[in-house]
Design a protein around this motif. Structure first.
Motif, mmCIF file in Angstrom:
data_model
loop_
_atom_site.group_PDB
_atom_site.id
_atom_site.type_symbol
_atom_site.label_atom_id
_atom_site.label_comp_id
_atom_site.label_asym_id
_atom_site.label_seq_id
_atom_site.Cartn_x
_atom_site.Cartn_y
_atom_site.Cartn_z
ATOM 1 N N THR A 192 -8.917 4.652 4.392
ATOM 2 C CA THR A 192 -8.637 3.475 5.177
ATOM 3 C C THR A 192 -7.292 3.159 5.771
ATOM 4 O O THR A 192 -7.237 2.816 6.926
ATOM 5 C CB THR A 192 -8.683 2.279 3.795
ATOM 6 N N PHE A 193 -6.272 4.027 5.178
ATOM 7 C CA PHE A 193 -5.003 4.112 5.789
ATOM 8 C C PHE A 193 -4.829 4.663 7.192
ATOM 9 O O PHE A 193 -4.647 4.208 7.910
ATOM 10 C CB PHE A 193 -3.957 4.810 4.732
ATOM 11 N N TRP A 218 1.046 -1.162 0.004
ATOM 12 C CA TRP A 218 0.021 -0.030 -0.033
ATOM 13 C C TRP A 218 0.949 1.180 0.016
ATOM 14 O O TRP A 218 0.670 2.076 -0.749
ATOM 15 C CB TRP A 218 -0.898 0.056 1.186
ATOM 16 N N SER A 271 2.405 1.724 -3.369
ATOM 17 C CA SER A 271 1.252 2.484 -4.390
ATOM 18 C C SER A 271 1.189 3.872 -4.245
ATOM 19 O O SER A 271 1.127 4.789 -5.074
ATOM 20 C CB SER A 271 0.142 1.584 -3.982
ATOM 21 N N LEU A 272 1.134 4.247 -2.660
ATOM 22 C CA LEU A 272 0.952 5.561 -2.518
ATOM 23 C C LEU A 272 1.934 6.431 -3.235
ATOM 24 O O LEU A 272 2.003 7.480 -3.862
ATOM 25 C CB LEU A 272 1.018 5.919 -1.204
ATOM 26 N N PHE A 321 -3.104 4.517 -7.358
ATOM 27 C CA PHE A 321 -4.463 4.511 -7.096
ATOM 28 C C PHE A 321 -5.141 5.481 -8.347
ATOM 29 O O PHE A 321 -4.496 6.590 -8.508
ATOM 30 C CB PHE A 321 -4.703 5.390 -5.558
ATOM 31 N N GLN A 368 -10.460 7.340 -1.003
ATOM 32 C CA GLN A 368 -10.902 6.044 -0.053
ATOM 33 C C GLN A 368 -9.681 5.419 0.492
ATOM 34 O O GLN A 368 -9.751 4.880 1.437
ATOM 35 C CB GLN A 368 -11.660 5.331 -0.911
ATOM 36 N N GLU A 369 -8.633 5.385 -0.576
ATOM 37 C CA GLU A 369 -7.421 4.586 0.104
ATOM 38 C C GLU A 369 -6.980 5.303 1.314
ATOM 39 O O GLU A 369 -6.392 4.510 2.396
ATOM 40 C CB GLU A 369 -6.359 4.397 -1.056
ATOM 41 N N GLY A 429 -10.822 7.610 -5.772
ATOM 42 C CA GLY A 429 -10.239 6.273 -5.565
ATOM 43 C C GLY A 429 -8.812 6.521 -4.294
ATOM 44 O O GLY A 429 -8.762 5.759 -3.312
#
Length: 547
Positions: free
Chosen positions: A500-501, A429, A432-433, A488, A496-497, A493
């Protein structure tokens, strides 16, 4: 047009190592200096600066030239603009052919500084404050300390001297409000002139003595003044730094003045900002040992921790000296504790040991889950170091945690520093960020309202490099080519990521604070309320700003 003999005289004054080294970190390689090329992406340094010839050359992309050409290419300036910038940086007067015989851009700041110094002699309140802090008259003169009056007085002074209002705004001495009215940047403040490493006056710092909301202010960003690249009093400390191979970095102007007064003339200070990667080229000059002399309060320890991570990852030698009990270096000099101060500075806590110890101290090691968190955070830090230092400090981390060194697994192999090892869900994750930031750099300003490098558990260093736009970092190059790491998609999108993080992050912080025994009951209750509120807002779909 600038006279050719003036250009030739400027070239004779320029040191190409100083010029290029103010932009990129240079490391000595025999009689030359090397660095990764700033003009193209590369993993192995092929950019060479030759001080004997006064030139640079990249064996990778072929760029070459002298100091003027480098500034032209790096800053995207014309030939005359580059010459004027270099001249201003070393306080060199350029002569022009035709109507104007000469041009000296920094004359306005010099004139203003001389006036400020005269006003200090007339201001009893400012003099009493400085005397109370223990500053000698000789130090006032050496550092050029002065006093800025009311805004109207400064504007009137500049008008009487027929100095350009436009240039005063350009150099940060004046500003213009939304209503179009002029105002002085420094009002009823003790002033500290700030110089570029070459000795040119480029701005001021100011301390209030009449209760203004901000205790300290600095000149705004200008073509000459960049507080993230400058160090207060470096021009005075430079000779000692090169001779002793040591530099003391403090948090305050008065700390520097008092340290110099006590004989520690290798002292400098950041300009009201944390130590940043942009400071490293200047700190690297002369390859000195770096000592961080910071306050021992919570803010000082946090600043020392951040700076120590940066310096240890950069391969700097040195350590941290914390001043407890509300004292600082200036207080110790004023109190005559110079011998004790020297003893502290001779025995700093090495950067790596300080980072590991500070990191682990935030966890309750009696709780197995907290100990696991301390282990993961410590290993993430070790990964920022060279393979040799990783191996050397594995036993140190293990001893602080009270575990077997065999549990300290960092990852081996030549690609360990480039490709992530043993991805977990959170590793992927975070990567990805970072990849999203690399491919969509326009989101950085908005993103930093909600997440910063310190929130990432495993890849904070890579995230910070991505935020700086450090495209030549081999880890980022490898990440961009890794098809396993997704980007992302879209603003929604990404939102939302992040939600959650952040819910996971604040839940982790909430659990950590409930197990801490190093904070008061009131502070713990306050933090618990803050974290619970953030979590509830995030669950409602609201991105919660940091702070």
């Amino acid at each position: 047009m600038i006279a050719q003999d003036s250009i030739d005289a400027l070239k004779a004054r320029l040191d190409i190592v100083d010029v290029v080294g103010s932009y990129v970190e240079l490391k000595r390689a025999g009689s030359s200096f090397k660095a990764p090329c700033p003009f193209h992406e590369e993993k192995s340094p092929s950019f060479v600066v030759n001080p004997a010839r006064g030139s640079y050359h990249c064996f990778g992309c072929g760029v070459h030239g002298d100091a003027i050409k480098f500034v032209m290419e790096y800053d995207k300036l014309s030939y005359p603009e580059a010459i004027e910038k270099l001249a201003a940086s070393i306080n060199f007067t350029l002569h022009y052919e035709g109507g104007n015989s000469q041009k000296k851009r920094s004359n306005l700041l010099e004139t203003l500084n001389e006036w400020y110094q005269k006003l200090l002699e007339q201001n009893r309140t400012a003099q009493e404050y400085l005397h109370e802090r223990g500053i000698y008259a000789s130090s006032l003169e050496r550092f050029g300390i002065g006093y800025a009056p009311a805004s109207f007085d400064t504007i009137r002074f500049l008008e009487q001297r027929k100095l350009s209002t436009a240039e005063a705004i350009e150099l940060g001495a004046l500003g213009r409000g939304e209503d179009g009215r002029l105002f002085a940047r420094f009002i009823e403040r003790i002033t500290f002139p700030i110089y570029a490493p070459g000795g040119a006056l480029v701005g001021f710092g100011g301390r209030t003595i009449t209760g203004h909301q901000a205790k300290y202010v600095n000149s705004p960003q200008t073509n000459l003044f960049n507080k993230s690249r400058l160090l207060y009093a470096y021009h005075l400390a430079r000779d000692t730094v090169f001779r002793r191979r040591e530099i003391i970095v403090t948090e305050g102007y008065l700390d520097v003045v008092m340290l110099h007064q006590a004989g520690f003339t290798q002292a400098v200070a950041t300009l009201g900002t944390a130590l940043t990667a942009e400071h490293l080229p200047l700190l690297r000059k002369g390859e000195p040992k770096v000592l961080l002399a910071y306050d021992g309060d919570k803010a000082g320890r946090a600043a020392a921790l951040k700076a120590s991570k940066l310096l240890s990852a950069g391969g700097f030698d040195g350590g941290v000296v914390l001043f407890e009990g509300g004292l600082d270096p200036a207080d110790m000099v004023k109190n005559g504790e110079i011998e004790a101060l020297g003893g502290l500075l001779r025995h700093p806590i090495p950067f790596i040991e300080f980072v590991v110890t500070e990191t682990i101290s935030t966890y309750d090691l009696r709780d197995p889950k907290a100990k696991e968190g301390a282990l993961h955070e410590s290993v993430a830090f070790l990964k920022t170091l060279s393979p040799l230092l990783q191996e050397e400090y594995r036993p140190f981390v293990a001893s602080r945690l009270g575990v077997s060194p065999s549990l300290i697994r960092i990852g081996q192999g030549k690609n360990a520093a480039v490709q992530p090892i043993n991805f977990s869900h959170h590793d992927v994750w975070e990567l990805s960020l970072i990849k999203t930031v690399l491919e969509r750099p326009h989101i950085i300003d908005a993103l930093l309202d909600f997440v910063e490098p310190g929130l990432l558990q495993y890849h904070a260093d890579e995230f910070e490099a991505a935020l700086r736009g450090n495209g030549e970092d081999p880890r980022l190059s490898a990440l961009l080519m890794d098809e396993r790491i997704r980007v992302f998609e879209g603003d929604e999108g990404l939102k939302q990521e992040l939600i959650t993080f952040l819910i996971t992050h604040y839940n982790r912080e909430l659990k950590k604070v409930t197990t801490q025994n190093t904070v008061s009951f009131d502070q713990k209750s306050y933090l618990i309320r803050q974290y619970r509120d953030k979590i509830e807002r995030l669950k409602r779909g609201e991105l919660v700003p940091l702070g």
